[in-house]
Design a protein around this motif. Sequence first.
Motif, mmCIF file in Angstrom:
data_model
loop_
_atom_site.group_PDB
_atom_site.id
_atom_site.type_symbol
_atom_site.label_atom_id
_atom_site.label_comp_id
_atom_site.label_asym_id
_atom_site.label_seq_id
_atom_site.Cartn_x
_atom_site.Cartn_y
_atom_site.Cartn_z
ATOM 1 N N ARG A 18 -22.210 -76.742 24.811
ATOM 2 C CA ARG A 18 -21.269 -76.280 25.777
ATOM 3 C C ARG A 18 -20.123 -76.121 25.201
ATOM 4 N NH1 ARG A 18 -20.644 -77.394 30.905
ATOM 5 N NH2 ARG A 18 -18.221 -77.269 31.610
ATOM 6 N N PRO A 19 -19.341 -74.864 25.315
ATOM 7 C CA PRO A 19 -18.258 -74.469 24.885
ATOM 8 C C PRO A 19 -16.826 -75.118 25.059
ATOM 9 C CG PRO A 19 -18.566 -73.122 26.685
ATOM 10 C CD PRO A 19 -19.773 -73.905 26.431
ATOM 11 N N PRO A 20 -16.050 -75.226 24.021
ATOM 12 C CA PRO A 20 -14.804 -76.191 24.454
ATOM 13 C C PRO A 20 -14.077 -75.605 25.496
ATOM 14 C CG PRO A 20 -14.540 -74.567 22.536
ATOM 15 C CD PRO A 20 -16.023 -74.534 22.701
ATOM 16 N N ALA A 21 -13.066 -76.687 25.959
ATOM 17 C CA ALA A 21 -12.398 -76.442 27.111
ATOM 18 C C ALA A 21 -11.309 -75.331 26.864
ATOM 19 C CB ALA A 21 -11.576 -77.594 27.586
ATOM 20 N N ILE A 22 -10.953 -74.514 27.954
ATOM 21 C CA ILE A 22 -9.946 -73.451 27.648
ATOM 22 C C ILE A 22 -8.729 -74.185 27.706
ATOM 23 C CG2 ILE A 22 -9.099 -71.348 28.426
ATOM 24 C CD1 ILE A 22 -11.793 -70.982 29.903
ATOM 25 N N SER A 23 -7.882 -73.658 26.508
ATOM 26 C CA SER A 23 -6.492 -73.993 26.785
ATOM 27 C C SER A 23 -5.399 -72.960 26.698
ATOM 28 C CB SER A 23 -6.265 -75.072 25.410
ATOM 29 O OG SER A 23 -6.534 -74.237 24.241
ATOM 30 N N GLY A 24 -3.970 -73.392 26.685
ATOM 31 C CA GLY A 24 -3.168 -72.188 26.846
ATOM 32 C C GLY A 24 -2.545 -71.802 28.144
ATOM 33 N N ILE A 25 -1.588 -70.950 28.314
ATOM 34 C CA ILE A 25 -1.119 -70.556 29.645
ATOM 35 C C ILE A 25 -2.104 -69.660 30.317
ATOM 36 C CG2 ILE A 25 0.824 -69.240 30.545
ATOM 37 C CD1 ILE A 25 2.700 -70.124 28.317
ATOM 38 N N LEU A 26 -2.927 -68.971 29.429
ATOM 39 C CA LEU A 26 -3.945 -68.134 30.360
ATOM 40 C C LEU A 26 -5.003 -68.965 30.769
ATOM 41 C CD1 LEU A 26 -3.174 -64.820 28.247
ATOM 42 C CD2 LEU A 26 -2.265 -65.598 30.554
ATOM 43 N N ALA A 27 -5.182 -70.081 30.445
ATOM 44 C CA ALA A 27 -6.480 -70.946 31.096
ATOM 45 C C ALA A 27 -6.329 -70.888 32.662
ATOM 46 C CB ALA A 27 -6.369 -72.293 30.628
ATOM 47 N N PRO A 28 -7.320 -70.516 33.301
ATOM 48 C CA PRO A 28 -7.374 -70.224 34.844
ATOM 49 C C PRO A 28 -6.554 -71.205 35.567
ATOM 50 C CG PRO A 28 -9.444 -69.488 33.758
ATOM 51 C CD PRO A 28 -8.819 -70.365 32.806
ATOM 52 N N GLU A 29 -6.997 -72.477 35.103
ATOM 53 C CA GLU A 29 -6.414 -73.692 36.209
ATOM 54 C C GLU A 29 -4.848 -73.759 35.722
ATOM 55 O OE1 GLU A 29 -7.454 -78.308 37.335
ATOM 56 O OE2 GLU A 29 -8.363 -77.359 35.631
ATOM 57 N N ARG A 30 -4.595 -73.634 34.260
ATOM 58 C CA ARG A 30 -3.178 -73.801 34.220
ATOM 59 C C ARG A 30 -2.483 -73.073 34.696
ATOM 60 N NH1 ARG A 30 -1.956 -75.854 28.303
ATOM 61 N NH2 ARG A 30 -3.254 -77.640 29.125
ATOM 62 N N PHE A 31 -2.854 -71.482 34.542
ATOM 63 C CA PHE A 31 -2.103 -70.409 35.078
ATOM 64 C C PHE A 31 -1.976 -70.642 36.520
ATOM 65 C CE2 PHE A 31 -2.184 -66.231 36.973
ATOM 66 C CZ PHE A 31 -0.991 -65.499 36.192
#
Length: 378
Positions: A18-31
Motif C-alpha cells: 500500500r502506498p503512503p498517504a498523500i500529504s501537502g496542500i495538493l492532497a485531495p482531501e486537504r485541498f
Amino acid sequence: MSQTKAPRLKAPRPTIERPPAISGILAPERFMKLLALVLFVVAAIIPFISATPYIISILTSAFIYIVLAMGLNVVVGYAGLLDLGYIAFMAVGAYTSGILTTQFGLSMLETIPFVIVACILAGVIIGGPTLRLRSDYLAIVTLGFGEIIRITANNLKITGGPSGIHGIPTWSFFGWSFADGLDIGGIHFNAKVLFYYFVLFVGIGLAVVAVSRLGKGKLGRAWKSVRDDEDVSEAMGINGYATKLLAYIIGAVWGGFAGTLMASHLSAISPNSFEFLYSALVLMAVVLGGMGSTPGVIIGALFVSLAPELLRDFSEWRYLIFGVLLVVAMIFRPKGIWPANAVLPFLKKREIPGVPPTSAVSVVGASDEEVFTDEERR
C-alpha cells in the motif's frame, strides 16, 4: 488427556504494498478543506464589502437553500430515494415555529426541540408505510404527501388558513434579540446582518459538516449500499427498510430546521410558500450539482437560488434563460456540475512502485482510504 491447541488463522499478506498517504496542500482531501475554508471566509466578509438589504436578503435565502438541499442530499444522494414532496418537511418546521412563537410566546430557540419532534413524527408517518415502495411509486406517494401538508395548512385555523402566519419574530438568546442589533469595534450590525451570520455559521456550517461526516461513516456506507443495490445490501446483512427510514428522518429534520430559518427570515409564511415547484427546485439543486456530492449540492443550491436574481435585468425573459442554462448544464454535465467522483488533474495522486503515475486516479472529496490506482482495482 492433553488437548492440542488449534492453529491460529492469519490473514494473507497483501500482494501489493500500500502506498503512503498523500500529504501537502495538493492532497485531495486537504485541498477541498482549504477551499471550503477560503469560500467560507469570503462569505463572512461580504457584509463588510456591501451590506445592502437586497444583497443580504438574497444571500441569506441562498444559504437556507443550501441547508435544505443538504437534507435532501441525504435522502436522494446517499440513500437513493426519489422524494418529490420534500418541501413538506420545510413546511412542518416553519409552521411549528410560527405557531409556537406567535400564539404561545416561545422564542425561536425554544421551538427547536418541538420542530425536531414534529419532523421526526412526519418522517415516520410518511416513511413508515411507504418506504417499502421503490422508484416511481415512492415518488408519487411523496408528491401526494407534500400536497397533503400544503392543503391541510390552507384549511386549518391554527395555521392561519390561506393568509398564513405573520409577525414571526427573529432569533433571541437569553433576553437579547437580533432585532436589538450589535456594536463591535465601532461597527453596527443590524438584525439582517446578524441573521445572515447566524445562518452562515450555524446553518451552513452545521449542515455541511454533519451531512459530510454522515456520508463518510458507517451509516453513510449503508445508505450508499442500499442506493446501489438494495437486494445485495440486504444479503450482506443491512436492513434496507430501517436504513432508508433513518435517512428519511434525518432529511426531515434538516428540512424542518431550514423551514425554521426561512420563517424567521421572512417573518411570514403561507401555504403558497410550500408548493410543488419549490420541491422541484430543491431536487433540481441536488441533481444539478451532483447527487451525493457535498460541494456539488452547494453549487447547485447557489445556482438555483441566485440565478433568477442575477437574471432579473432580463425581465420576463429571465426564467426562459434560467431554463436554457439548466438544459445546457445537464447536457454537458449529465452527472452534475461537481459529481461525487469529480477529478481535479492538478492534485496529487497516490502512486505504487512499478505502476506508471498516469494510471493513478485522484478523487476529490474522498479520504485516503478511498483513493486507489487502476492497478489496485484489478
